[in-house]
Design an enzyme around this catalytic site. Sequence first.
Site, PDB file in Angstrom:
ATOM      1  CE  LYS A 215      -4.071   2.031   2.127  1.00 34.00           C
ATOM      2  NZ  LYS A 215      -3.690   3.384   1.734  1.00 34.00           N
ATOM      3  NE  ARG A 220      -6.825   3.566  -6.507  1.00 31.54           N
ATOM      4  CZ  ARG A 220      -7.778   2.967  -5.797  1.00 31.54           C
ATOM      5  NH1 ARG A 220      -8.031   3.367  -4.557  1.00 31.54           N
ATOM      6  NH2 ARG A 220      -8.464   1.968  -6.305  1.00 31.54           N
ATOM      7  NE  ARG A 235      -9.980   8.434  -2.119  1.00 33.23           N
ATOM      8  CZ  ARG A 235      -9.698   7.312  -1.494  1.00 33.23           C
ATOM      9  NH1 ARG A 235      -8.533   6.728  -1.681  1.00 33.23           N
ATOM     10  NH2 ARG A 235     -10.562   6.760  -0.672  1.00 33.23           N
ATOM     11  CG  PHE A 304      -2.993  -1.158  -7.493  1.00 29.63           C
ATOM     12  CD1 PHE A 304      -4.366  -1.189  -7.609  1.00 29.63           C
ATOM     13  CD2 PHE A 304      -2.393  -0.021  -6.979  1.00 29.63           C
ATOM     14  CE1 PHE A 304      -5.138  -0.111  -7.235  1.00 29.63           C
ATOM     15  CE2 PHE A 304      -3.151   1.071  -6.599  1.00 29.63           C
ATOM     16  CZ  PHE A 304      -4.537   1.027  -6.724  1.00 29.63           C
ATOM     17  NE  ARG A 376     -14.176   2.794   2.817  1.00 33.62           N
ATOM     18  CZ  ARG A 376     -12.999   3.393   2.673  1.00 33.62           C
ATOM     19  NH1 ARG A 376     -11.892   2.680   2.790  1.00 33.62           N
ATOM     20  NH2 ARG A 376     -12.920   4.682   2.424  1.00 33.62           N
TER      21      ARG A 376
END
Length: 513
Positions: A215, A220, A235, A304, A376
């Site tokens: 992380k 982001r 983000r 990622f 989330r």
Amino acid sequence: MLLAELAEVSRAVAATPARLEKVALLSEALRRLAPDERAVGASWLAGDLAGGRVGIGAATLRAALEAAPPGAAGPGLTVGEVDAALRRIAAAAGPGSGAARRRELDALLARAGDPERRFLAALVLGELRQGALEGVLSDAVARVAGLPGAEVRRAAMLAGALPPVAEAALAEGAAGLARFRLRVGEPVSPMLAQTAAGVDEALRALGGEAALEWKLDGARIQAHRDGDEVRVFSRSLREVTAAVPEVVALLRAAPEPLLVLDGEAIALRADGTPEPFQVTMRRFGRKLDVERLAPDLPLTAFFFDALVAGGGELLGAPERERWAALERAIPAERRVPRLVTGDAAEARAFLEEALARGQEGVVAKALDAPYEAGRRGAAWLKVKRAHTLDLVVLAAEWGSGRRRGWLSNLHLGARDPATGEFVMLGKTFKGMTDAMLAWQTERLKALATGPLDAWQVPVRPELVVEVAFDGIQASPRYPGGLALRFARVKRYREDKRPEDADTIETVRGLYGG
């Protein structure tokens, strides 16, 4: 539809804890909205202004309400009339704009009854927390349109918001939803991670074996490539292409002409460890001289996930397949370090390696999970060394002694996804530098919803702050029955929205774990 009718629906939805009853109330309201009111009405029922913020603060609104004549009786305002007025208020700019906004507001309030005024005030201040969360509202849209709820939620995920999806679904049914798909060049909300107490817990929750990735303590990014055209988004879905020429060059050099990748951009020191987050964020300022900053503060991109690669969309593909597509698209040195394991000792060593290199921790990912944009979900679990939570500032107290004149002691809350409210977990004045105190005082004054001369100043729940703490204890003092031990501020997260804050379920999970 009359605003008074929508305000009554909002009141009724807030009054019932039953999800099915909320869905029924919202469904009836959606049926009664005129076609050209549906996007606005859906937005307001979710507690959001359709056109964004209108530039009216708590003090201005309070003064206008105090000066308004007694609440109007009679036919009242329509949703369309109010939306038009709010858009005029938001559009006011230049010299005299403050007075122009106030005139529009006064005219609006003069035609509103007391229930309408209460609804408008809460809506404008971002405090309309009635439990009509997007999941509930999505179910209502699906019921009225006769569509599967999963299809409505997927369309909202790709659109980045429910209101336009509601309008299309209610007008055109399945054909309307078909317009909402992942398009290269148009950002989608990123998938987010829940918090786990440790890698052992994360592996158990994900079924024993999982992918672990560092992380990174960066910003982001979502990078899109369509041939020679590359666009990069933050983000919050703001375009930042001009700020990150390094990312643009990396994608243009990739072997695939059609890509949407999820990752982080980070400023690294000479030894490969990250610069502080605030240093990385200098490259994303709104007033930016990239040519001057880039040589001294270069950014490195690490990816990622692949949302589009190999000629197709991969949102529904398992994580392991998306990673394989990423391997084909991006060289290893530009992918985050990754380990697939079911061995807890191996996972702990991987976490320690990430921490030793100055990173935040690891994210454990379910290998068979799809990419759930904007959610989330439980398929991604983040693990950090010290417990940290992203909480929302609910109020602040004026300091004393050396901190006199500054809003210092912060009231902190976690998000309750069931109600949309925030549950207070404690206070802290620790961890703040003088510069942070000065900044937060001005920021919180602008967000104040009560008098600034009171010792405690309530604020709109908009500021997200990363808080470190040593533990969680039971406490009858706070509504959630829990409090943080030795909480201290690490940093403000201006890149996060209140909806991105950690939930009270996460806090309870950490306490129970």
